[in-house]
Design a protein around this motif. Structure first.
Motif, PDB file in Angstrom:
ATOM      1  N   TYR A 147      12.090  90.049   1.317  1.00 26.00           N
ATOM      2  CA  TYR A 147      10.820  89.755   0.673  1.00 26.00           C
ATOM      3  C   TYR A 147      10.967  89.872  -0.834  1.00 26.00           C
ATOM      4  CZ  TYR A 147       8.847  90.292   5.352  1.00 26.00           C
ATOM      5  OH  TYR A 147       8.581  90.147   6.683  1.00 26.00           O
ATOM      6  N   MET A 184      10.289  77.728   8.680  1.00 30.31           N
ATOM      7  CA  MET A 184      10.901  77.173   7.469  1.00 30.31           C
ATOM      8  C   MET A 184       9.794  76.673   6.551  1.00 30.31           C
ATOM      9  SD  MET A 184      13.637  76.500   5.726  1.00 30.31           S
ATOM     10  CE  MET A 184      14.917  76.711   6.953  1.00 30.31           C
ATOM     11  N   ALA A 185       9.916  76.900   5.275  1.00 26.74           N
ATOM     12  CA  ALA A 185       8.892  76.475   4.331  1.00 26.74           C
ATOM     13  C   ALA A 185       8.851  74.956   4.235  1.00 26.74           C
ATOM     14  CB  ALA A 185       9.182  77.070   2.955  1.00 26.74           C
ATOM     15  N   ASP A 186       7.631  74.439   3.952  1.00 23.63           N
ATOM     16  CA  ASP A 186       7.509  73.006   3.710  1.00 23.63           C
ATOM     17  C   ASP A 186       8.243  72.658   2.421  1.00 23.63           C
ATOM     18  OD1 ASP A 186       5.944  72.766   5.955  1.00 23.63           O
ATOM     19  OD2 ASP A 186       4.063  73.112   4.849  1.00 23.63           O
ATOM     20  N   THR A 187       8.844  71.455   2.388  1.00 21.99           N
ATOM     21  CA  THR A 187       9.570  71.039   1.189  1.00 21.99           C
ATOM     22  C   THR A 187       8.572  70.762   0.073  1.00 21.99           C
ATOM     23  OG1 THR A 187      11.299  70.047   2.545  1.00 21.99           O
ATOM     24  CG2 THR A 187      11.174  69.358   0.233  1.00 21.99           C
ATOM     25  N   ARG A 245      13.395  76.623  -1.917  1.00 28.23           N
ATOM     26  CA  ARG A 245      12.987  75.638  -0.898  1.00 28.23           C
ATOM     27  C   ARG A 245      12.745  76.291   0.457  1.00 28.23           C
ATOM     28  NH1 ARG A 245      13.386  70.268  -1.906  1.00 28.23           N
ATOM     29  NH2 ARG A 245      14.461  69.585  -3.815  1.00 28.23           N
ATOM     30  N   ALA A 277      11.767  79.483   0.961  1.00 29.06           N
ATOM     31  CA  ALA A 277      10.852  80.623   0.914  1.00 29.06           C
ATOM     32  C   ALA A 277       9.468  80.281   1.471  1.00 29.06           C
ATOM     33  CB  ALA A 277      10.726  81.117  -0.526  1.00 29.06           C
ATOM     34  N   ASP A 278       8.942  81.184   2.293  1.00 21.78           N
ATOM     35  CA  ASP A 278       7.563  81.081   2.784  1.00 21.78           C
ATOM     36  C   ASP A 278       6.710  82.086   2.011  1.00 21.78           C
ATOM     37  OD1 ASP A 278       7.547  79.120   4.852  1.00 21.78           O
ATOM     38  OD2 ASP A 278       8.685  80.503   6.123  1.00 21.78           O
ATOM     39  N   LEU A 279       5.571  81.642   1.481  1.00 24.36           N
ATOM     40  CA  LEU A 279       4.665  82.559   0.801  1.00 24.36           C
ATOM     41  C   LEU A 279       3.762  83.194   1.849  1.00 24.36           C
ATOM     42  CD1 LEU A 279       3.764  83.683  -1.929  1.00 24.36           C
ATOM     43  CD2 LEU A 279       2.092  81.830  -2.055  1.00 24.36           C
ATOM     44  N   VAL A 280       3.814  84.548   1.935  1.00 22.45           N
ATOM     45  CA  VAL A 280       3.048  85.277   2.953  1.00 22.45           C
ATOM     46  C   VAL A 280       2.129  86.289   2.276  1.00 22.45           C
ATOM     47  CG1 VAL A 280       4.773  84.984   4.764  1.00 22.45           C
ATOM     48  CG2 VAL A 280       4.958  86.910   3.200  1.00 22.45           C
ATOM     49  N   HIS A 296      14.153  89.459   7.314  1.00 15.93           N
ATOM     50  CA  HIS A 296      13.674  88.750   6.132  1.00 15.93           C
ATOM     51  C   HIS A 296      13.902  89.588   4.874  1.00 15.93           C
ATOM     52  CE1 HIS A 296      11.293  86.650   9.277  1.00 15.93           C
ATOM     53  NE2 HIS A 296      11.428  85.611   8.451  1.00 15.93           N
ATOM     54  N   TRP A 356       7.264  86.187  -1.180  1.00  9.83           N
ATOM     55  CA  TRP A 356       8.049  85.121  -0.577  1.00  9.83           C
ATOM     56  C   TRP A 356       8.971  85.736   0.470  1.00  9.83           C
ATOM     57  CZ3 TRP A 356       7.769  84.679  -6.155  1.00  9.83           C
ATOM     58  CH2 TRP A 356       6.987  83.600  -6.585  1.00  9.83           C
TER      59      TRP A 356
END
Length: 629
Positions: free
Chosen positions: A61, A1-4, A36, A38-41, A59, A116
């Protein structure tokens, strides 16, 4: 989970996402939920992001920067080595994620890629409450094309497209509860009712509310005042009948064409057989002098060739007005073609009369875009003559004289002479019924690919003026069904046109004088026209329009509805871009279909890529179906 993220960073990311569709159309809460989570990869060049062997897609993207290529397997219709490209703002894999299955393509980073990543379950739950996201994930092709079409309309005018669209059903446009009276009502009462309601027409109906006649304000002088009719006369004695009606499901375009064909100002609207409304010319157009009915009436009434030369620019002026109101490509090309038909028909009649020719012995033929009813404002001539004769060589000179005069007048009206010589002024295009039939049969039976490439335009032909029944033997041959050999050769000729996409699905523009651009006809709309012609010939369909051919042939072939609709949507998007280029100052005066890449916005470019990809897949279908060894 992405950091807030912090409030400031969240606002920045939201603004970044809103630069792309469908995020620009989403409500604040569901979009914030995505951002909120989304993880940036990062993916390095050539790194595989998703593949069929990974199992169910987990996922979604959203590309932040870089280029991703989707390479499909041999089970798909794509040719080996081809792929599809995703750039900033694009989402993948959409269908696999929504259907809970594995991807059917291998997605790899073409360059350094930042994207993301969103969990599949979250995306599906947000899509359930966010229609823009759900629509985008479900129907990429149709959604993008629809979005781009709306953007074109908004760029042309600030008027509400929903209120101006010529595709609007009459059930939404009509005036309800029109004034209607029984056939035995005295004129005095009917006229008083018209005055009281301040309307220009009164419908006459039977006991079941079925329209049987109409009386309009324009009828009063000729039918009542001058004949000095008693106001006690029943209205049935002076009403116009039979009355021409349309249903609530017909469109404003249908009403405009009906008014023009029969010089009407009012069209009753029925539901089943009962009168429920009426539409007037004023309801359809607020352009006064520039209305389809008005221009059509003036074209029919012209007594001199010079009058038609003066009227021709009004057709193009009307097209510009309607284009600025957001009228769609399908409607606009149909209206332009209809008015061009009226102009040409009147030219043929006037010149035949001047030459003392009997049009019951011949018919004027139109080919190509005019034959299909798909003309734009920038079009040249493609026409011919078929005549009845026991001695063609003796009779041909007088019909050639007609062809020379009409073609010269069309040129003066703004329709340039055909560079390929497909004109009634040429002996090859001025033939007897028997000669035309022999020519068509020769093409079908013995034509070479080169001959068929040049002759394909004739298979879109129809009779426009004169003894139109003389063209029926030609249409009977031209509608097919054609032989496998003929379809093979015609497909070979059609596939010579290359769709301007690179191997990875990117736009592949050409350079002219240091600027990049594309020909929207060659390799674009022409691909759909040629494919539709081949499919219609294969099925023996008596249809000329590209849209109708694609839909009917696709249905007979069992092509799924979304794919058929994708064909027509992509074709009409390309036609819309062409019309926009024609109505604006052309980038290349010698080729109005040439558009500069820099003149297209981001949405236009993305939708153009999708539309051209649909064209490419249609070519692949033709190759698989008709180039079998």
């Amino acid at each position: 989970m992405a950091d807030t993220p912090s409030a400031h960073l969240l606002a920045q990311q939201m603004a970044q996402w809103r630069q792309h569709h469908p995020f620009d159309a989403m409500a604040q809460a569901p979009l914030e939920q995505l951002v909120r989570a989304a993880d940036l990869v990062y993916f390095a060049p050539e790194e595989v992001i998703a593949a069929p062997s990974d199992g169910e897609a987990r996922h979604l993207y959203v590309v932040k920067s870089g280029v991703v290529t989707a390479q499909r397997g041999l089970a798909e219709l794509d040719r080996p080595g081809e792929g599809w490209q995703y750039e900033a703002g694009d989402c993948f894999p959409m269908a696999a994620l929504m259907q809970g299955r594995a991807v059917t393509a291998t997605y790899s980073a073409e360059t350094d890629v930042f994207a993301w990543a969103l969990p599949a379950e979250l995306v599906r739950s947000v899509a359930a409450v966010s229609p823009p996201l759900a629509a985008h994930l479900s129907e990429r092709v149709l959604q993008l094309i629809s979005l781009a079409s709306r953007a074109q309309a908004q760029a042309a005018t600030q008027a509400a497209l929903a209120e101006q669209s010529m595709e609007r059903p009459l059930g939404e446009l009509m005036r309800r509860n029109p004034l209607a009276v029984a056939a035995d009502m005295p004129l005095e009462l009917a006229l008083r009712a018209m005055a009281g309601r301040r309307v220009g027409s009164v419908m006459v109906v039977d006991a079941q509310q079925r329209p049987i006649g109409i009386l309009t304000r324009d009828d009063l002088l000729e039918r009542i005042t001058l004949p000095q009719r008693s106001l006690a006369t029943p209205i049935r004695a002076v009403m116009s009948q039979p009355v021409r009606t349309l249903t609530v499901h017909h469109t404003a375009q249908d009403a405009a064409l009906l008014m023009s064909r029969y010089t009407l100002r009012h069209v009753p609207v029925v539901d089943g057989e009962s009168l429920v409304g009426i539409v007037s010319e004023r309801d359809l157009f607020a352009l006064s002098r520039l209305s389809v009915q008005r221009i059509g009436a003036d074209l029919r009434a012209a007594q001199e060739v010079q009058e038609l030369r003066e009227l021709a620019p009004r057709i193009r002026e009307l097209a510009r007005h309607l284009g600025a109101q957001g009228v769609g490509a399908h409607t606009l090309t149909a209206l332009i073609s209809h008015l061009n038909d009226l102009l040409t028909e009147r030219l043929v009649e006037l010149h035949a009369e001047q030459l003392g020719l009997d049009l019951s012995q011949a018919a004027w033929l139109v080919f190509g875009s005019e034959g299909r009813g798909e003309q734009s404002v920038a079009t040249d001539q493609d026409n011919g003559i078929v005549f009845q004769s026991a001695n063609p060589e003796a009779d041909r000179p007088r019909w050639l004289a007609l062809g020379e005069r009409v073609c010269a007048s069309l040129d003066a009206c703004g329709f340039p002479l055909c560079k390929g010589g497909v004109m009634a002024s040429q002996p090859d295009c001025c033939r007897s019924v028997e000669e035309w039939c022999e020519r068509f049969e020769s093409w079908l039976g013995r034509g070479t690919p080169e001959e068929l490439l040049a002759a394909s335009i004739y298979f879109d032909g129809r009779a426009l003026a004169g003894a139109v029944q003389l063209a029926e033997p030609l249409r009977a041959i031209a509608r097919g069904p054609a032989s496998g050999r003929f379809l093979h050769l015609l497909t070979e000729a059609a596939l010579r046109g290359k769709v301007p996409l690179s191997w990875r699905g990117a736009l592949d523009p050409q350079e002219r004088e240091g600027r990049l651009g594309l020909d929207l006809k060659a390799g674009g709309s022409a691909v759909f026209v040629e494919a539709a012609r081949i499919l219609a010939l294969a099925q023996g369909l008596d249809a000329l329009g590209t849209r109708e051919r694609l839909l009917r042939a696709g249905e007979q072939l069992g092509v799924p509805a979304p794919e058929r609709e994708g064909w027509t949507a992509a074709f009409e998007f390309l036609q819309g871009l062409r019309l926009r280029a024609h109505l604006e100052s052309p980038a290349d005066p010698d080729n109005p279909n040439w558009v500069l890449l820099e003149s297209l916005n981001d949405l236009d470019r993305r939708t153009l890529r999708v539309s051209l990809r649909v064209a490419q897949r249609l070519q692949q279908r033709l190759q698989l179906d008709y180039l079998k060894s």
